[in-house]
Every structure is written in structure tokens, then in C-alpha cells.
Design a protein around this motif. Structure first.
Motif, PDB file in Angstrom:
ATOM      1  N   ASP A 247      32.759  41.811  40.798  1.00 53.80           N
ATOM      2  CA  ASP A 247      32.226  41.576  39.457  1.00 53.80           C
ATOM      3  C   ASP A 247      32.401  42.802  38.556  1.00 53.80           C
ATOM      4  O   ASP A 247      31.617  43.039  37.646  1.00 53.80           O
ATOM      5  CB  ASP A 247      30.748  41.164  39.513  1.00 53.80           C
ATOM      6  N   GLN A 248      33.395  43.599  38.843  1.00 57.98           N
ATOM      7  CA  GLN A 248      33.747  44.702  37.946  1.00 57.98           C
ATOM      8  C   GLN A 248      35.214  45.066  38.177  1.00 57.98           C
ATOM      9  O   GLN A 248      35.732  44.877  39.282  1.00 57.98           O
ATOM     10  CB  GLN A 248      32.854  45.914  38.180  1.00 57.98           C
ATOM     11  N   PRO A 249      35.890  45.553  37.131  1.00 57.50           N
ATOM     12  CA  PRO A 249      37.324  45.817  37.294  1.00 57.50           C
ATOM     13  C   PRO A 249      37.584  46.997  38.226  1.00 57.50           C
ATOM     14  O   PRO A 249      36.750  47.884  38.380  1.00 57.50           O
ATOM     15  CB  PRO A 249      37.786  46.137  35.867  1.00 57.50           C
ATOM     16  N   HIS A 250      38.755  46.972  38.841  1.00 55.29           N
ATOM     17  CA  HIS A 250      39.263  48.131  39.576  1.00 55.29           C
ATOM     18  C   HIS A 250      39.706  49.173  38.538  1.00 55.29           C
ATOM     19  O   HIS A 250      39.977  48.832  37.392  1.00 55.29           O
ATOM     20  CB  HIS A 250      40.449  47.666  40.431  1.00 55.29           C
ATOM     21  N   ASP A 251      39.766  50.440  38.950  1.00 60.27           N
ATOM     22  CA  ASP A 251      40.219  51.488  38.024  1.00 60.27           C
ATOM     23  C   ASP A 251      41.568  51.144  37.390  1.00 60.27           C
ATOM     24  O   ASP A 251      41.832  51.496  36.244  1.00 60.27           O
ATOM     25  CB  ASP A 251      40.359  52.831  38.764  1.00 60.27           C
ATOM     26  N   LEU A 252      42.425  50.449  38.154  1.00 58.84           N
ATOM     27  CA  LEU A 252      43.768  50.146  37.656  1.00 58.84           C
ATOM     28  C   LEU A 252      43.741  49.146  36.510  1.00 58.84           C
ATOM     29  O   LEU A 252      44.604  49.172  35.630  1.00 58.84           O
ATOM     30  CB  LEU A 252      44.643  49.585  38.791  1.00 58.84           C
ATOM     31  N   ASN A 253      42.775  48.191  36.521  1.00 56.18           N
ATOM     32  CA  ASN A 253      42.782  47.208  35.438  1.00 56.18           C
ATOM     33  C   ASN A 253      41.642  47.389  34.445  1.00 56.18           C
ATOM     34  O   ASN A 253      41.546  46.638  33.474  1.00 56.18           O
ATOM     35  CB  ASN A 253      42.813  45.764  35.976  1.00 56.18           C
ATOM     36  N   ALA A 254      40.792  48.409  34.643  1.00 53.97           N
ATOM     37  CA  ALA A 254      39.720  48.659  33.668  1.00 53.97           C
ATOM     38  C   ALA A 254      40.258  48.839  32.235  1.00 53.97           C
ATOM     39  O   ALA A 254      39.645  48.338  31.290  1.00 53.97           O
ATOM     40  CB  ALA A 254      38.891  49.862  34.104  1.00 53.97           C
ATOM     41  N   PRO A 255      41.416  49.530  32.047  1.00 55.77           N
ATOM     42  CA  PRO A 255      41.916  49.663  30.665  1.00 55.77           C
ATOM     43  C   PRO A 255      42.374  48.340  30.057  1.00 55.77           C
ATOM     44  O   PRO A 255      42.597  48.266  28.851  1.00 55.77           O
ATOM     45  CB  PRO A 255      43.108  50.614  30.798  1.00 55.77           C
TER      46      PRO A 255
END
Lengths: 415, 83
Positions: free
Chosen positions: A385-393
């Protein structure tokens, strides 16, 4: 059944009568922990990594047609990771790393062939952009190099590198780890591997509504009945706006037809992938011997899965400009896929304002290469339920904050 | 190829036109009064309708005037009632 040389031999000896279907055709259950809408490569990869990396087993993939029948089977199969901006290049590079072990991981030959991709430069500005992009790629640990015209001529003798060409080739960037993969096999391989982990793949099942209660998703209504779900991940490419509308959400994407072509099969003549931004075409040769050709989108919004004749003409003009030798090759087949283009030519892989609802869309003209990486980060986003660092942007709210990732024209090809 | 009816010049080939996207988007009179979400909605978000869609076209290689038409984004047919 695990595919191996032994299973091949065993089935050959029994006259190939005992092959089993690669995935089941289950009836939809009334409830799942997570439902993935869209049975293309990205959706199937999402389900696979949800099961494999996050231990979720009660999952369904809902596909309105047949799996891999949309953009997964309508692209030019090019895989590369030489994007300009750090956010984009790290995401595509994650995908590239997954590609490199994908056939073994899935126990399915996706025919990933790292035959290299050349991005041609035709003007001084092209060459400055290429130098900048190659530098940026190297700083991000991605293989990239600049090749001179004489090296290109030696490597690809049929390419017109004459200085008297209308758009003379001044050089190129080369990513040697880039290449092509067989797109149908990617869908089938992910489907088979996901099915093995218990994922229900349900074809001929169109989602007609997204059920919500108190700002939370509760399930979907489909052409095969209501299916309850705690989490709904939507990855439907060109129809992203249609699905978002069902949940009362507006997206910054526009859907356009994009065509791909294959020629009649020929003997091996082109061992690598050529892309040209300025002349605007891309070409490779499939293992069957067909030239696989693509170019630009139609300008207007369209859902019709077909493209216009002037776009075909432009594409062929570009290919013949680069390869005069192909001027009498006949085109065998042509498709239109519907691509959802974002204003910054980067995807949206994001939580939505509705709790439990996730969207993976906006890949535009370049989604195929990202198939494993897209599924990998989307599975993480749904499971945690939260983005990975790779897709957070790549969140939807970047259009409010202004933190766009402007790959338009920067990503080695015009969109 | 689409045959597009310019209201000033009549029916012409699509290659004479450039596409302006969704019609009816009005620039806010006072952008400073808008929240970031409202501004993003004006700049970026689009209906992207599957079906009847009102669009802007520019007769770029003809009279160079802008006009509005309604088109079905699945069949690509222009709707007759459009001006």
C-alpha cells in the motif's frame, strides 16, 4: 509440468500428445484479496510478482478479451533502458535486470535477445543530445556508448550512411544490452508462472464498474458477475481513462492509436535494432525473418485499434530513407494499439484517491520494455500500500506538485 | 485518413489539419485563486472520452482557422449535428 530438454524429449517420444495447457481457465470466484484489471504483460507480471515476492495467492487477473491481445501483442518488441532522467532510467534499468533472467525465472523462453539498439543522430543537436544522454546513462550505471559513422557503416552495411543522404547520419548511441523479446511469449510466460502460483487468469471478463464504499474500493462489477476485492490494481493502457472514470477520477492521459508493421519474411539481413529520432522510425528483424517496423502515433484521440494511411506512409518513408534496400519489401501485417500518453511521456504507477485502488498507466508508446519492472514495482505498491522507491516519483500527484519527469524528446526517441 | 469538414473551406483531407485536443477548456480568469489541484486539472487532466468527443481542429494548411467538431473516438466518424 516444468519445461526442460527432458520434457521436450519425453513429449517427442509420446508424439506430443501429453502437453497440458499452460494455464487453467477457472471460473471467477466471488471474492479475491486483490484483483488486477488488464491481462496484458504488465497485468500478468503484476500478478506474478504479487504471488512470488509478496506471498499473495488469492489473486485474479481480469481480461476483457484474451491475454496479450492488446498492446502486449501490438508493439515492436524493443527492450532498452537508455532514458535520460535518473527516475526513468532507474525504473527501466530495473526492468532490464529482470529481463536478463526472465526466461529462467519463468521457466519459459521469452526469446530475449540482447542484440543492441542504435539510436541514430542526424544533426549536430542530435549528437549533443546523444552525448548528454550517454553521459547520464553511464552516471546511472547503464551501459551506453557513442559510435561514429564509420563504425555504424561497418556494423550495419545496408544502412545508408552516405554523407549525401537527405538526413546524413553523424553518429549514434549504442546500448549493447538492449534488444528485443518475443512479446506473445512474455504474456504467456507470465500467465503460466502466475497460474502455477495460484493466480486465476480470467479471460472474456470485462470490468463495467468499480464498487466503492466510504472512499474505499470493495470490488468490481464485470460481464461475468460481481467480484469482491480488497485491492484493485488497474493496468489497462489505452482504456485507463475509461476505468478511472468508473471511480470518478480524472487522469492526465490521452489515448492515441500507434501502429506496428511486419514485412514478408526474409533471410537474415539486420542483426540489431535501429531507431531514428529525426527521420522517425524504428526497425529490427524478427527471428522469423520479418522486418518489424514502428513509428509515430496518430495525432488525434482514438480507441479504434487502427491507424491512418498517412502515418503508414510516413513510417515507410523513414524506413526507406534509412534502408534504401528495403524499398521493394512488401508489408505483410499491420496493427494499431491504443497507447495512453502522459504529458511528460512517463508512466503513472500510483495509489489513487480511492483507498485500495491503484493505477499503472500512461506508458504511452514505450511500455513493452518495462513489462517486468512495471509489474515488479506495481506489485510492491499494491502489496505494501505504498510505492517502492523506484516508482515513488511516478505518482499521480506529480502533475500538481510540478515534479514532472520530462522524457518527451529526451528518451532517445520522439513520442 | 479522416475527411474533415472545415466550416469555412468544406471537406478536406486530414493532412491539411492539425489537432487541438479536447474542446471547451477555458483558461481560468484568475489562476492565482486556484489550488494546485485545480490548476493541474486545467493544464493536464483530460476527459479522453471513448465515444462522442468534442475536439478542436486547426485548418493549418488552409484557412488557418480554429473550429470545433464532435467525433466518435471509436468509429472515427464525425457527428452530423456538429457545426
Amino acid at each position: 509440468m516444468k519445461y526442460s530438454a527432458l520434457s521436450l524429449l519425453g513429449n517427442a517420444l509420446t508424439q506430443n500428445r501429453n502437453w497440458k495447457p499452460a494455464w487453467r481457465k477457472p471460473e471467477p470466484k466471488s471474492r479475491y484479496d486483490a484483483v488486477i484489471v488488464g491481462g496484458g504483460g504488465h497485468g500478468l507480471a503484476t500478478a506474478y510478482y504479487l504471488a512470488k515476492e509478496h506471498g499473495m495467492r488469492n489473486i485474479a487477473v481480469l481480461e476483457k478479451g484474451w491475454i496479450g491481445g492488446g498492446n502486449t501483442g501490438r508493439n515492436t518488441t524493443i527492450v532498452r533502458s537508455n532514458y535520460l532522467w535518473t527516475e526513468a532510467s532507474l525504473l527501466y534499468e530495473k526492468s532490464m535486470e529482470l529481463w536478463e533472467g526472465l526466461s529462467q525465472d519463468l521457466n519459459y523462453n521469452v526469446m530475449f535477445s540482447q542484440r543492441g539498439v542504435y539510436n541514430l543522430g542526424h544533426t549536430l543537436q542530435d549528437m549533443r543530445d546523444i552525448e548528454r544522454r550517454v553521459g547520464a546513462n553511464r552516471l546511472n550505471g547503464i551501459d551506453a556508448e557513442i559510435v561514429r559513422t564509420d563504425e555504424i557503416t561497418a556494423a550495419i552495411p545496408h544502412l545508408n550512411t552516405s554523407p549525401s543522404a537527405r538526413y546524413p547520419i553523424l553518429g549514434a548511441s549504442l546500448q549493447r544490452r538492449a534488444g528485443v523479446a518475443r512479446h506473445d511469449a512474455v504474456a504467456w510466460g507470465f500467465a503460466r508462472a502466475a497460474d502455477k502460483l495460484g493466480v486465476d487468469i480470467i479471460e472474456q471478463c470485462e470490468v463495467t464498474a468499480i464498487r466503492r464504499d466510504n472512499g474505499r474500493v470493495t470490488g468490481v462489477e464485470t460481464s461475468r458477475g460481481v467480484i469482491e476485492a480488497d485491492k484493485v490494481g488497474v493496468v489497462v493502457a489505452g482504456h485507463a481513462s475509461v476505468l478511472a472514470d468508473m471511480a470518478g477520477i480524472r487522469l492526465p492521459v490521452e489515448s492515441h492509436p500507434l501502429q506496428a508493421f511486419v514485412s514478408e519474411p526474409m533471410k537474415p539481413i539486420l542483426h540489431t535494432v535501429i531507431m531514428s529520432n529525426a527521420v522517425h522510425g524504428y526497425i529490427s528483424q524478427s527471428d522469423k525473418g520479418e522486418l518489424v517496423i514502428g513509428a509515430g502515433i496518430d495525432s488525434y484521440v482514438g480507441y479504434g485499434q487502427r491507424g491512418s494511411f498517412q502515418t503508414i506512409e510516413h513510417t515507410m518513408e523513414a524506413i526507406v530513407e534509412l534502408f534504401p534496400i528495403f524499398s521493394r519489401v512488401r508489408m505483410l501485417r499491420q496493427w494499431g494499439g491504443i497507447v495512453d500518453v502522459c504529458p511528460d511521456a512517463c508512466p503513472i504507477i500510483s495509489k489513487m484517491p480511492v483507498e485500495g485502488l491503484y493505477f499503472n498507466c500512461g506508458w504511452g508508446t514505450g511500455g513493452f520494455k518495462a513489462t517486468p519492472g512495471s509489474g515488479w514495482v506495481f506489485a510492491h505498491t499494491i502489496a505494501q500500500d505504498q510505492p517502492h522507491d523506484l516508482n515513488a516519483p511516478f505518482a499521480l500527484n506529480r502533475f500538481e506538485t510540478g515534479a514532472l519527469i520530462d522524457e518527451h524528446g529526451a528518451a532517445a526517441v520522439a513520442h | 485518413m479522416l475527411l474533415i469538414r472545415c466550416p469555412y473551406c468544406g471537406e478536406r483531407a486530414e493532412t491539411e489539419f492539425s489537432y487541438g485536443g479536447e474542446a471547451g477548456i477555458v483558461r481560468p480568469k484568475d489562476p492565482d485563486a486556484l489550488s494546485d489541484a485545480e490548476w493541474a486539472d486545467y493544464v493536464f487532466h483530460r476527459k479522453n472520452t471513448k465515444g462522442a468527443y468534442r475536439e478542436l481542429w486547426n485548418h493549418a494548411l488552409g484557412c488557418r482557422r480554429w473550429f470545433e467538431l464532435e467525433r466518435d473516438t471509436v468509429t472515427y466518424r464525425f457527428n452530423d449535428d456538429a457545426s
